[in-house]
Design a protein around this motif. Structure first.
Motif, PDB file in Angstrom:
ATOM      1  N   LYS A 210       0.843  -1.194   0.000  1.00 16.95           N
ATOM      2  CA  LYS A 210       0.000   0.000   0.000  1.00 16.95           C
ATOM      3  C   LYS A 210       0.878   1.243   0.000  1.00 16.95           C
ATOM      4  O   LYS A 210       1.958   1.246   0.611  1.00 16.95           O
ATOM      5  CB  LYS A 210      -0.908  -0.009   1.240  1.00 16.95           C
ATOM      6  N   PRO A 211       0.477   2.312  -0.671  1.00 14.77           N
ATOM      7  CA  PRO A 211      -0.776   2.479  -1.411  1.00 14.77           C
ATOM      8  C   PRO A 211      -0.642   2.155  -2.897  1.00 14.77           C
ATOM      9  O   PRO A 211      -1.436   2.609  -3.699  1.00 14.77           O
ATOM     10  CB  PRO A 211      -1.065   3.972  -1.215  1.00 14.77           C
ATOM     11  N   ASP A 213      -1.231  -0.603  -4.393  1.00 17.72           N
ATOM     12  CA  ASP A 213      -2.389  -1.354  -4.864  1.00 17.72           C
ATOM     13  C   ASP A 213      -3.537  -0.433  -5.231  1.00 17.72           C
ATOM     14  O   ASP A 213      -4.212  -0.613  -6.257  1.00 17.72           O
ATOM     15  CB  ASP A 213      -2.826  -2.369  -3.804  1.00 17.72           C
ATOM     16  N   GLU A 214      -3.741   0.598  -4.415  1.00 17.34           N
ATOM     17  CA  GLU A 214      -4.805   1.559  -4.711  1.00 17.34           C
ATOM     18  C   GLU A 214      -4.468   2.375  -5.952  1.00 17.34           C
ATOM     19  O   GLU A 214      -5.349   2.704  -6.753  1.00 17.34           O
ATOM     20  CB  GLU A 214      -5.024   2.482  -3.514  1.00 17.34           C
ATOM     21  N   SER A 217      -5.164   0.292  -9.018  1.00 17.19           N
ATOM     22  CA  SER A 217      -6.605   0.185  -9.211  1.00 17.19           C
ATOM     23  C   SER A 217      -7.175   1.464  -9.821  1.00 17.19           C
ATOM     24  O   SER A 217      -8.012   1.425 -10.736  1.00 17.19           O
ATOM     25  CB  SER A 217      -7.285  -0.121  -7.874  1.00 17.19           C
TER      26      SER A 217
END
Length: 262
Positions: A210-211, A213-214, A217
């Motif tokens: 993280k972050p 992965d966000e 996305s």
């Protein structure tokens, strides 16, 4: 060797020109070709063939008549045709003067592109392609190397398509560049996970810190909105596409290296 090259004096101006061919470039396309061996008559044949413009039958002498005619042809053509002429001249030089002369021409043109802040460059076996800033070029080259070493040809092809789309003249295929760059990330993720899901569905399973992965996305959501589901209001700017291609390359490189046993 010039003074500046002997003593390694150089600077890299920021890229300010993409959809134009300034007068200096128009001159360099011809002069650099002449320096590689072809006569002005031969250069005129190439220029007239590309521009579909008839040579002047009243021009007989190489200098100044035919030389000036060639410069006149290229001075007033559309900006993107200047790059077409440069590619055609490179092909002609390689065929008639040999590989070393072709390298000389492409190198001299690339030096000019850099010095004039022009966002294009000759690439081996590809003609003139998009040139980004140093971080863009490093990111795309590193991704190509990482994907090739790990045998991920589909992802590498998607990156190539993205760069090819953003390199189109006179109008880059922005949506294509966005779509292909994220498709490259999706290909790498599918290969790592052995899945056929979309990138949006796989992000959680990639165990990204993280972050990041966000961020991945959200990048996928951006690409879906501005690539797959484009509208008049959602068309991204060329700078947005360049940034997305660069980030996608960085993510592909990271994923490929992390998954590599070496």
């Amino acid at each position: 060797m010039t003074f500046s090259k002997r003593h390694n004096f150089s600077k890299t101006p920021p890229i300010t020109i993409r959809t134009d061919a300034p007068n200096g470039l128009r001159y360099a396309v011809v002069q650099n070709a002449y320096d590689c061996g072809p006569s002005y008559s031969a250069i005129r044949s190439v220029v007239c063939r590309v521009l579909l413009d008839a040579p002047d039958p009243n021009s007989w002498t190489e200098i100044p008549n035919i030389r000036d005619e060639v410069l006149q042809h290229i001075r007033f053509c559309d900006w993107f045709k200047v790059y077409d002429v440069a590619e055609a001249l490179l092909s002609y030089i390689e065929t008639t003067q040999g590989y070393a002369s072709a390298v000389q021409y492409s190198n001299s043109m690339n030096d000019f592109f850099i010095g004039a802040g022009i966002g294009w460059q000759f690439a081996p076996n590809e003609g003139i392609v998009y040139r980004g800033d140093e971080t863009f070029d490093v990111a795309t080259a590193e991704a190509a190397k990482a994907l090739s070493v790990t045998g991920r040809k589909n992802a590498a092809n998607e990156i190539e398509e993205a760069i090819r789309d953003i390199s189109r003249r006179p109008d880059p295929d922005i949506t294509g560049a966005v779509t292909h760059s994220m498709a490259a990330v999706e290909c790498v993720a599918q290969d790592i996970l052995g899945s056929k899901q979309t990138l949006g569905q796989m992000v959680g399973a990639l165990n990204l810190p993280k972050p990041l992965d966000e961020a991945v996305s959200k990048l996928y959501g951006f690409a879906s909105q501005h690539g797959r589901h484009v509208s008049e209001q959602s068309r991204p700017a060329p700078e947005d596409a360049e940034l997305l291609v660069q980030i996608s390359c960085a993510i592909c490189t990271y994923l490929a290296k992390r998954a590599s046993p070496n």
